[in-house]
Scaffold this active site. Structure first.
Site, PDB file in Angstrom:
ATOM      1  CE  LYS A 154      32.638 -54.364 104.080  1.00 34.00           C
ATOM      2  NZ  LYS A 154      33.889 -54.991 103.615  1.00 34.00           N
ATOM      3  N   GLY A 184      38.886 -48.921 105.439  1.00 31.17           N
ATOM      4  CA  GLY A 184      38.281 -49.743 104.395  1.00 31.17           C
ATOM      5  C   GLY A 184      36.832 -50.091 104.657  1.00 31.17           C
ATOM      6  CB  THR A 208      41.909 -42.215 107.211  1.00 30.03           C
ATOM      7  OG1 THR A 208      40.921 -43.093 107.756  1.00 30.03           O
ATOM      8  CG2 THR A 208      41.213 -41.089 106.455  1.00 30.03           C
ATOM      9  CE  LYS A 221      36.705 -57.334  95.551  1.00 32.26           C
ATOM     10  NZ  LYS A 221      37.100 -58.716  95.920  1.00 32.26           N
ATOM     11  CG  LEU A 248      49.368 -43.922 107.358  1.00 26.85           C
ATOM     12  CD1 LEU A 248      50.546 -44.532 106.613  1.00 26.85           C
ATOM     13  CD2 LEU A 248      48.292 -44.967 107.605  1.00 26.85           C
ATOM     14  CB  THR A 250      45.934 -40.001 114.355  1.00 28.67           C
ATOM     15  OG1 THR A 250      45.352 -39.946 113.043  1.00 28.67           O
ATOM     16  CG2 THR A 250      46.522 -38.637 114.689  1.00 28.67           C
TER      17      THR A 250
END
Length: 459
Positions: A154, A184, A208, A221, A248, A250
């Site tokens: 990130k 996220g 996901t 945000k 969910l 996987t």
């Protein structure tokens, strides 16, 4: 069926009622009813869509029976907020990339025949072929941008990579919204790139991971980490958010527990129903990746409800007393510490527990509830502490968050499970008391201490 003349399909209609659809074989002389097709019809694939024409309209149903009344609620998002400036629309659906599923195409209002998708590399590895087959089945050309999206990615480097890729894809200014698919970290980083490219292009998100669904699916945000957690970012709303819990299946168990850390945050500070569900069914839900049970469905619904109730009225953070800042007083510093390499939800879980013990030291949280919380953390396999951490780490984090909160601590603390109070002071003695209480527990239960071997970096 038994006479070999037709095929029976079990379906659910737009009102979630079970339906049976019979397909009759047709020969050159017309429909064959009864024994007209001795060897049975050969059907490789069937795609069924029930068309709903307008709010509250009476549409002719593909299932017969005199038509169906279409509720306006079915044409609206499951969750929606409007604060006078931006509108959030959050749509749940299942198996969005099933062949022939037009839901995404219709909601994105795609007219150019092209869909630009920014996809987490892990998601691409698991679902890439399925996505490409889906695109072909709904007459779309995929323009794929694949990015790595662990917390350490990130970053400014990933952000500039995405800007370069957006330049290459060159989306039309308004007619080609970018769909961001991943956890996220991916949706935060890609959303920020969309906010900056050509001063803002439309985007949508499809989280996901469990954390992405219960936390990053709400709010506007977008950011990257630069010098500090989310050091550079913006407020930029997606057109739509899509919730598809089939992903969910996987998700790795550590990432499921990371998402559970965010659920625990909402449970402790806002919604005791979540706490009760985690206490009664948490172990089973984690084992099943929060799939296949009404309890898991309720947990996801209540978690999104909690986020919308708490931040929906103030998406721009103009008020700084925010219940969902719980679990984020110390976690920003913990995540930034490169000796820890914590997932976001792991850091939030550690923070939420330590903040609860501070609330106990202040006399806000009854000790019986603090004991219950420690026991629940252990049963769910959530991290209670971090190998090598000291009380001084928490004191440093307390001092650093004051700048972010405009000069005051404004720390939300639980005044009993599910209730929030704010404090502007946490003194060194209270941190020392909470740390001693936590250390006594983790010394007795060493399995509750998180260490670097459990990090995403170790993977």
């Amino acid at each position: 069926d038994s006479d070999g003349a037709s095929v029976l399909l079990s379906l659910r209609d737009s009102t979630d009622r079970r339906r049976t659809l019979r397909l009759l074989a047709t020969g050159r002389g017309g429909a064959s009813r009864g024994g007209g097709a001795r060897h049975g019809p050969k059907i490789a694939e069937v795609v069924v869509h029930e068309l709903l024409d307008g709010p509250a309209a009476r549409a002719e149903s593909v299932f017969g029976g005199g038509g169906a009344v279409v509720s306006e609620e079915l044409l609206r998002p499951k969750w929606e907020t409007f604060d006078g400036r931006v509108r959030q629309r959050i749509w749940p659906d299942t198996d969005l990339f099933a062949r022939g599923n037009l839901f995404l195409k219709e909601k994105l209002e795609l007219t150019t025949g092209r869909l630009i998708m920014v996809v987490d590399s892990a998601v691409m590895e698991l679902y890439g072929p399925k996505m490409e087959e889906w695109a072909e089945s709904v007459d779309l050309q995929l323009e794929l941008i694949v990015a790595h999206a662990n917390e350490d990615r990130k970053s400014l480097a990933t952000f500039t990579f995405l800007l370069d890729e957006l330049k290459r894809a060159d989306p039309l200014r308004r007619s080609e919204p970018v769909l961001c698919v991943g956890g996220g970290v991916l949706t935060d980083t890609a959303g920020f790139a969309c906010a900056c490219w050509r001063r803002g292009i439309p985007w949508c998100r499809l989280p996901t991971t469990l954390l992405g669904i219960v936390d990053a699916s709400v709010g506007i945000k977008v950011a990257i980490n630069y010098h500090r957690k989310n050091g550079v970012g913006h407020f930029y709303s997606p057109l739509h958010t899509f919730i598809d819990t089939s992903f969910l299946d996987t998700v790795s168990r550590p990432d499921i527990r990371s998402g559970c850390g965010e659920i625990m945050k909402a449970a402790i500070i806002h919604d005791a129903r979540l706490y009760e569900l985690l206490d009664a069914h948490g172990e089973e839900m984690i084992a099943a990746n929060f799939r296949g049970s009404p309890e898991a469905e309720r947990v996801i619904q209540y978690s999104i409800d909690a986020m919308l109730e708490c931040i929906g009225p103030d998406l721009w953070e103009e008020a700084l007393l925010r219940p969902m800042d719980y679990g984020h007083t110390f976690s920003r510093t913990l995540e930034a510490d490169e000796s820890f390499f914590l997932r976001h939800g792991e850091a939030v879980a550690v923070d939420s527990l330590f903040s609860a013990l501070i609330a106990e030291a202040k006399g806000l949280l009854p000790s019986a509830q603090a004991d219950s919380l420690l026991s629940l953390y252990r049963r769910l396999g959530l991290p209670c502490s971090i190998a090598g951490i000291t009380a001084a780490t928490y004191k440093k984090a307390r001092d650093e968050i004051v700048v972010h909160r405009d000069g005051l601590l404004r720390a939300p603390l639980p005044a009993g499970i599910g209730r929030c109070e704010y404090v502007d002071e946490i003194d060194d003695g209270e941190i020392d008391a909470a740390f001693a209480r936590l250390t006594a527990f983790t010394t007795e239960h060493a399995d509750t201490v998180w260490d670097i071997s459990k990090s995403f970096a170790a993977e």
